[in-house]
Scaffold this active site. Sequence first.
Site, mmCIF file in Angstrom:
data_model
loop_
_atom_site.group_PDB
_atom_site.id
_atom_site.type_symbol
_atom_site.label_atom_id
_atom_site.label_comp_id
_atom_site.label_asym_id
_atom_site.label_seq_id
_atom_site.Cartn_x
_atom_site.Cartn_y
_atom_site.Cartn_z
ATOM 1 N N GLY A 33 0.782 -1.200 0.332
ATOM 2 C CA GLY A 33 0.083 0.172 0.017
ATOM 3 C C GLY A 33 1.519 1.172 -0.127
ATOM 4 O O GLY A 33 2.149 1.403 -1.043
ATOM 5 N N ASP A 34 0.724 1.943 0.638
ATOM 6 C CA ASP A 34 1.377 3.354 1.124
ATOM 7 C C ASP A 34 2.354 3.320 2.405
ATOM 8 O O ASP A 34 2.872 4.873 2.734
ATOM 9 C CB ASP A 34 0.306 4.791 0.503
ATOM 10 N N GLU A 35 2.400 1.918 2.857
ATOM 11 C CA GLU A 35 3.840 2.005 4.197
ATOM 12 C C GLU A 35 4.856 1.789 3.832
ATOM 13 O O GLU A 35 5.237 1.222 2.694
ATOM 14 C CB GLU A 35 3.073 0.543 5.360
#
Length: 301
Positions: free
Chosen positions: A194-196
Site C-alpha cells: 500500500g502506502d506504507e
Amino acid sequence: MLLSLAWSGSVGYGALISLATGDWVAATLACVSAGAMVGGICFRNFSAPRLCAAMIALSLGPTVPGALLAGQPLMFVLFLQIPMYLAAMTMACFKLNGMLIATMRAERENDRRARHDELTGLANRAGLVGALEERLSLRSRGDEALALLYLDLDDFKLVNDTHGHAAGDRLLESVAERIRGLLREGDLPARLGGDEFVVLAAGRTTEQAAAFGQRLIEVIGAPYDLGAGTPSRIGVSVGIAMAPEHGRRAADLLRAADAALYQAKFAGGSRCQTASEDDVARLRRLLAQTAAEPARRSAAA
C-alpha cells in the site's frame, strides 16, 4: 585447470601412440577409453565450457592424425567421424552451460522477487525483516545505533480516487526515488505494501533519527507531477523506534514504530513521532497477555 588439460592430453597422446604402433588391441582400448572420457568431461565440466572444449579436443582429437598414421583404410572412418563427434560434444557442453546459467538467473530473479517489491524495487516485508534480524544480531556484538522509521503517506487514497491507480503507482515510485535520494551507506528502504514504507537507518542516534524523519517529511511532501500536467501533493507521517530501547526483535521494533506512527497520525499527520516508554510498556503488556491466553484456555478446559 592445468592438471585437467594435462590429463586430457595424456589420454589423447596414448590413443595417438597406440594407433601409430599398429597394436590394434591397444589402439581399440585407447580409442574406446578416449571416447568414453569425452562424455564424462562434457557432463562434469560444462560449467566451464571453454575448458571443457579444450579437454575434449586434447583427449580425442589426437585420434584423427593417429588414424592417418595407422595406414589402414578402416581407420579413415575415424578420420571422418571423430571431428563431427568432437563438434557435437562441444556444442552439447555449451548448451548445458547455457541451461545452467539460465537456471541460476531464474533462481536469482525468484530470490530477488521474494525479497523486493515489484513496483518500487525496494525491499518488501520479508526482505526487511530478514535484514533487520541480521542487523539486530550483529548489533548485539557492537554499539552501533539502529533506528527504524515507519512511514505512512497522508491522503494517498485521495490520489487514487481522483486520478486512478496508475497515477497512484507513479506517485509511489516517485516516493521511493525520493527516499533513496536521502539515504546514506548502510540504510535500507522497504515498502511493506500500500502506502506504507520503512527505512532502516544505521548509525543514527534518537535525535539524528528524528531529524532524518523531518527531512523525509519535507522531501516527500513536495509537489509531484503525475503526468499530463497533473500536479499532486501528499504528506507523510513517521513513527520511529530505536534498538534496543524499543525492542530487540524485528517484530517488537515494528510494533513500537507502528504505535509511534499512530500517534503521529492521531496528532494530525505530516509529523514525526518517536516511540515513548508508555508505548513500549503497553506493547509488552499486550504481548504478555497474548502469550498467557493459551495457558488460561488450557487451565479453563
